[in-house]
Design a protein around this motif. Structure first.
Motif, PDB file in Angstrom:
ATOM      1  N   ARG A  21       0.852  -1.197   0.000  1.00 52.33           N
ATOM      2  CA  ARG A  21       0.000   0.000   0.000  1.00 52.33           C
ATOM      3  C   ARG A  21       0.882   1.240   0.000  1.00 52.33           C
ATOM      4  N   ASN A  22       0.601   2.150  -0.929  1.00 54.65           N
ATOM      5  CA  ASN A  22       1.328   3.411  -0.945  1.00 54.65           C
ATOM      6  C   ASN A  22       0.409   4.530  -0.479  1.00 54.65           C
ATOM      7  N   VAL A  23       0.948   5.724  -0.374  1.00 57.18           N
ATOM      8  CA  VAL A  23       0.177   6.854   0.149  1.00 57.18           C
ATOM      9  C   VAL A  23      -1.020   7.168  -0.744  1.00 57.18           C
ATOM     10  N   VAL A  24      -0.917   6.923  -2.033  1.00 60.62           N
ATOM     11  CA  VAL A  24      -2.042   7.173  -2.948  1.00 60.62           C
ATOM     12  C   VAL A  24      -3.196   6.225  -2.623  1.00 60.62           C
ATOM     13  N   ALA A  25      -2.901   4.958  -2.382  1.00 62.20           N
ATOM     14  CA  ALA A  25      -3.947   3.992  -2.024  1.00 62.20           C
ATOM     15  C   ALA A  25      -4.604   4.380  -0.703  1.00 62.20           C
ATOM     16  N   TRP A  26      -3.783   4.763   0.273  1.00 67.78           N
ATOM     17  CA  TRP A  26      -4.322   5.194   1.567  1.00 67.78           C
ATOM     18  C   TRP A  26      -5.215   6.418   1.397  1.00 67.78           C
ATOM     19  N   ASN A  27      -4.752   7.412   0.625  1.00 69.24           N
ATOM     20  CA  ASN A  27      -5.534   8.629   0.422  1.00 69.24           C
ATOM     21  C   ASN A  27      -6.850   8.355  -0.278  1.00 69.24           C
ATOM     22  N   THR A  28      -6.841   7.410  -1.204  1.00 65.63           N
ATOM     23  CA  THR A  28      -8.072   7.054  -1.909  1.00 65.63           C
ATOM     24  C   THR A  28      -9.093   6.460  -0.948  1.00 65.63           C
ATOM     25  N   LEU A  29      -8.641   5.571  -0.083  1.00 65.26           N
ATOM     26  CA  LEU A  29      -9.539   4.988   0.918  1.00 65.26           C
ATOM     27  C   LEU A  29     -10.038   6.058   1.879  1.00 65.26           C
ATOM     28  N   ARG A  35     -16.171  11.028   1.799  1.00 61.82           N
ATOM     29  CA  ARG A  35     -17.303  11.230   0.874  1.00 61.82           C
ATOM     30  C   ARG A  35     -18.587  10.602   1.397  1.00 61.82           C
ATOM     31  N   CYS A  36     -18.452   9.515   2.141  1.00 62.47           N
ATOM     32  CA  CYS A  36     -19.633   8.870   2.731  1.00 62.47           C
ATOM     33  C   CYS A  36     -20.078   9.580   4.010  1.00 62.47           C
ATOM     34  N   GLY A  37     -19.305  10.551   4.450  1.00 64.83           N
ATOM     35  CA  GLY A  37     -19.646  11.258   5.676  1.00 64.83           C
ATOM     36  C   GLY A  37     -19.242  10.515   6.931  1.00 64.83           C
ATOM     37  N   ASP A  38     -18.437   9.473   6.775  1.00 61.01           N
ATOM     38  CA  ASP A  38     -17.984   8.690   7.926  1.00 61.01           C
ATOM     39  C   ASP A  38     -16.636   9.245   8.393  1.00 61.01           C
ATOM     40  N   ILE A  39     -16.686  10.354   9.116  1.00 63.13           N
ATOM     41  CA  ILE A  39     -15.473  11.016   9.555  1.00 63.13           C
ATOM     42  C   ILE A  39     -14.744  10.181  10.607  1.00 63.13           C
ATOM     43  N   ASN A  40     -15.481   9.469  11.432  1.00 55.42           N
ATOM     44  CA  ASN A  40     -14.829   8.599  12.419  1.00 55.42           C
ATOM     45  C   ASN A  40     -14.066   7.474  11.720  1.00 55.42           C
ATOM     46  N   GLY A  41     -14.669   6.895  10.694  1.00 53.58           N
ATOM     47  CA  GLY A  41     -13.977   5.872   9.905  1.00 53.58           C
ATOM     48  C   GLY A  41     -12.769   6.448   9.200  1.00 53.58           C
ATOM     49  N   ALA A  42     -12.926   7.661   8.671  1.00 53.49           N
ATOM     50  CA  ALA A  42     -11.805   8.336   8.016  1.00 53.49           C
ATOM     51  C   ALA A  42     -10.672   8.565   9.012  1.00 53.49           C
ATOM     52  N   ARG A  43     -11.014   8.965  10.215  1.00 56.33           N
ATOM     53  CA  ARG A  43      -9.979   9.211  11.231  1.00 56.33           C
ATOM     54  C   ARG A  43      -9.240   7.923  11.578  1.00 56.33           C
ATOM     55  N   ARG A  44      -9.975   6.810  11.633  1.00 57.23           N
ATOM     56  CA  ARG A  44      -9.306   5.530  11.907  1.00 57.23           C
ATOM     57  C   ARG A  44      -8.298   5.210  10.797  1.00 57.23           C
ATOM     58  N   VAL A  45      -8.712   5.426   9.548  1.00 55.47           N
ATOM     59  CA  VAL A  45      -7.807   5.195   8.415  1.00 55.47           C
ATOM     60  C   VAL A  45      -6.607   6.136   8.516  1.00 55.47           C
ATOM     61  N   PHE A  46      -6.874   7.408   8.772  1.00 62.15           N
ATOM     62  CA  PHE A  46      -5.821   8.418   8.899  1.00 62.15           C
ATOM     63  C   PHE A  46      -4.814   8.012   9.972  1.00 62.15           C
ATOM     64  N   ASP A  47      -5.308   7.544  11.101  1.00 60.08           N
ATOM     65  CA  ASP A  47      -4.431   7.133  12.196  1.00 60.08           C
ATOM     66  C   ASP A  47      -3.616   5.886  11.854  1.00 60.08           C
ATOM     67  N   GLU A  48      -4.144   5.034  10.971  1.00 58.33           N
ATOM     68  CA  GLU A  48      -3.437   3.822  10.547  1.00 58.33           C
ATOM     69  C   GLU A  48      -2.332   4.103   9.539  1.00 58.33           C
ATOM     70  N   MET A  49      -2.428   5.233   8.855  1.00 58.84           N
ATOM     71  CA  MET A  49      -1.517   5.514   7.745  1.00 58.84           C
ATOM     72  C   MET A  49      -0.068   5.571   8.216  1.00 58.84           C
ATOM     73  N   PRO A  50       0.800   4.762   7.597  1.00 59.35           N
ATOM     74  CA  PRO A  50       2.209   4.793   7.984  1.00 59.35           C
ATOM     75  C   PRO A  50       2.907   6.055   7.475  1.00 59.35           C
ATOM     76  N   GLN A  51       2.368   6.639   6.420  1.00 62.00           N
ATOM     77  CA  GLN A  51       2.934   7.853   5.836  1.00 62.00           C
ATOM     78  C   GLN A  51       1.785   8.741   5.380  1.00 62.00           C
ATOM     79  N   ARG A  52       1.883  10.034   5.668  1.00 64.72           N
ATOM     80  CA  ARG A  52       0.865  10.994   5.250  1.00 64.72           C
ATOM     81  C   ARG A  52       1.529  12.075   4.421  1.00 64.72           C
ATOM     82  N   ASN A  53       0.759  12.627   3.488  1.00 66.39           N
ATOM     83  CA  ASN A  53       1.235  13.780   2.745  1.00 66.39           C
ATOM     84  C   ASN A  53       0.211  14.898   2.874  1.00 66.39           C
TER      85      ASN A  53
END
Length: 109
Positions: A21-29, A35-53
């Motif tokens: 998984r690269n940062v582009v794949a993470w950002n897409t997820l 977009r679904c309005g699931d900000i809590n789910g988005a935050r979980r993904v954000f917190d999992e990201m090994p690299q952020r841009n």
């Protein structure tokens, strides 16, 4: 989740099957959750990201601001600054919008 979340659930399953998984794949997820309005789910993904841009940060900040979570948006903005991620016009507009929504002129300045 709000809206049609079946797409993001399917996307998450596909994402979980990706070996590298690269940062582009993470950002897409991340964007899918926002977009679904699931900000809590988005935050979980954000917190999992090994690299952020800058895209990762802006997706979260904008998502929070657009979903009425202005304090969280500003907290993320400050965290982004502490992480020394380059700020751009989009970042500043999102932060100013959150300040305006909160009615905090002093913070906006």
């Amino acid at each position: 989740m709000r809206g049609d979340d079946s797409g993001v659930v399917s996307a998450r399953r596909l994402f979980d099957d990706i070996c590298e998984r690269n940062v582009v794949a993470w950002n897409t997820l991340l964007k899918g959750y926002v977009r679904c309005g699931d900000i809590n789910g988005a935050r979980r993904v954000f917190d999992e990201m090994p690299q952020r841009n800058v895209v990762s940060w802006m997706t979260m900040i904008s998502g929070c601001a657009q979903n009425g979570m202005c304090k969280q948006a500003l907290s993320l903005f400050n965290e982004m600054r502490r992480a020394r991620v380059g700020l751009d016009q989009v970042a500043l507009v999102a932060a100013l919008s959150a300040c305006a929504e909160l009615g905090d002129l002093k913070l906006g300045m």
